[in-house]
Write an enzyme that holds these catalytic residues in place. Structure first.
Site, PDB file in Angstrom:
ATOM      1  N   HIS A   1     -66.814  27.521 -42.872  1.00 23.76           N
ATOM      2  CA  HIS A   1     -66.988  26.289 -42.106  1.00 23.76           C
ATOM      3  C   HIS A   1     -68.236  26.366 -41.227  1.00 23.76           C
ATOM      4  O   HIS A   1     -68.859  27.417 -41.090  1.00 23.76           O
ATOM      5  CB  HIS A   1     -65.759  26.040 -41.222  1.00 23.76           C
TER       6      HIS A   1
ATOM      7  N   HIS B   1     -69.830  30.134 -41.587  1.00 23.70           N
ATOM      8  CA  HIS B   1     -69.203  31.426 -41.308  1.00 23.70           C
ATOM      9  C   HIS B   1     -67.709  31.388 -41.604  1.00 23.70           C
ATOM     10  O   HIS B   1     -67.120  30.312 -41.716  1.00 23.70           O
ATOM     11  CB  HIS B   1     -69.446  31.844 -39.858  1.00 23.70           C
TER      12      HIS B   1
HETATM   13  C1  OGA Z   1     -65.355  30.796 -34.306  1.00 28.24           C
HETATM   14  C2  OGA Z   1     -65.039  31.557 -35.524  1.00 28.24           C
HETATM   15  C3  OGA Z   1     -64.849  33.762 -36.436  1.00 28.24           C
HETATM   16  C4  OGA Z   1     -64.357  35.109 -36.036  1.00 28.24           C
HETATM   17  O1  OGA Z   1     -65.162  31.347 -33.215  1.00 28.24           O
HETATM   18  O2  OGA Z   1     -65.821  29.659 -34.435  1.00 28.24           O
HETATM   19  O3  OGA Z   1     -65.053  31.002 -36.587  1.00 28.24           O
HETATM   20  O4  OGA Z   1     -64.586  36.060 -36.807  1.00 28.24           O
HETATM   21  N1  OGA Z   1     -64.819  32.871 -35.363  1.00 28.24           N
HETATM   22  O5  OGA Z   1     -63.732  35.231 -34.974  1.00 28.24           O
HETATM   23 MN    MN Z   2     -65.972  28.963 -36.357  1.00 31.47          MN
END
Ligand code: OGA
Ligand code: MN
Length: 281
Positions: A105, A256
């Site tokens: 996302h 990510h």
């Molecule tokens: C966020 C997220 C990923 C993680 O904080 O937006 O997607 O690995 N975190 O914590």
């Molecule tokens: Mn995120």
């Protein structure tokens, strides 16, 4: 020690060495950090020790702070700008957002002005037999765009997708009020980075529920194909966290996901800040 930018072996990401984020950064150092951030999409600083106030001050150098729905439930006492990400429960109550962002996302793409980026400060990192767990993967939607054939690029440019808050299963179930506050929005599926002018794809599963002027079946297939293209291994950097890492990603050119490969008693604790953004172009 002076600042050094050390690119990862992947198509995105760089380590910034020689910077102490607990101190106020002078303007030339900050400008160099911001340039690296825009260029590499993901930058990280190892071995940091910062207070919530210092994290907020650092994030503010990049502009306004953005608030999100998780922070309304789990923020640091006295620092509403910081969202707590954690799998730890205390007295039967979660201490932070658990299992956030397990599918690929870009943060808050369902808003009219998605954040410029997000900062995570790793305080506790789960590990097993001396190896860290709970990595985060990052994909360059800019490198993915560059790799498309020209005919495909021409067919995509100018198109807009519908981004719907209700499309994604979240770490917590939104309230009706939150749903009402986030009506569907439309964004270009080919974005131009506001600082570098670099183009990138802005499409993902779940949040993208349609493409303007396209039949639903065709749109669904195109969204799935582009979303899968962006996250091909050639475009991915996988970050192995160490306690003391401060890492930030660019929410325009980078997608990510969190790798959920740990569980209690392996503890994960991160402090998260979000930077305000602009209407995508
Ligand atoms: C966020 C997220 C990923 C993680 O904080 O937006 O997607 O690995 N975190 O914590
Ligand atoms: Mn995120």
């Amino acid at each position: 020690m002076s600042m050094k930018v050390v690119p990862t072996a992947a198509v995105l990401g760089a380590e910034i060495a020689g910077v102490d984020l607990s101190r106020a950064l002078d303007d030339p150092t900050f400008a160099a950090i911001e340039r690296a951030y825009n260029e590499y999409g993901v930058i990280f600083f190892r071995g940091q020790s910062i207070t919530p106030a210092q994290q907020v001050a650092f994030t503010r150098r990049f502009g306004e702070i953005e608030f999100n729905i998780f922070g309304e439930r789990w923020s640091v006492q006295g620092n509403p700008e910081i969202v707590v990400l954690s799998n730890v429960t205390e007295g039967g109550r979660p201490t932070g957002v658990r299992r956030a962002g397990e599918r690929w996302h870009s943060d808050m793409c369902y808003t009219a002005r998605p954040p410029r980026g997000t900062v995570l400060y790793a305080i506790e990192v789960p590990e097993l037999h001396g190896l860290s767990l709970g990595d985060t993967e990052f994909a360059s939607a800019a490198a993915a765009w560059d790799a498309l054939p020209d005919a495909m690029k021409r067919a995509l440019e100018g198109r807009r997708a519908v981004f719907d808050f209700r499309g994604r299963k979240r770490a917590l179930t939104p309230t009706q009020e939150e749903i009402d506050r986030n009506p569907p929005v439309r964004h270009p599926i080919v974005r131009t980075h506001p600082s570098t002018g670099r183009k990138c794809l802005y499409v993902m599963r779940d949040d993208c529920t349609g493409i303007e002027g396209m039949e639903p079946d065709e749109a669904e297939a195109l969204i799935a194909a582009l979303a899968d293209h962006i996250v091909k291994p050639a475009f991915v950097y996988r970050h192995q966290w160490r306690p003391g890492d401060v890492l930030m990603w660019d929410n325009c050119t980078v997608q990510h996901r969190a790798i959920q490969d740990y569980d209690m008693p392996q503890r994960r604790l991160m402090h998260r800040t979000t930077m305000g953004g602009a209407v995508p172009a």
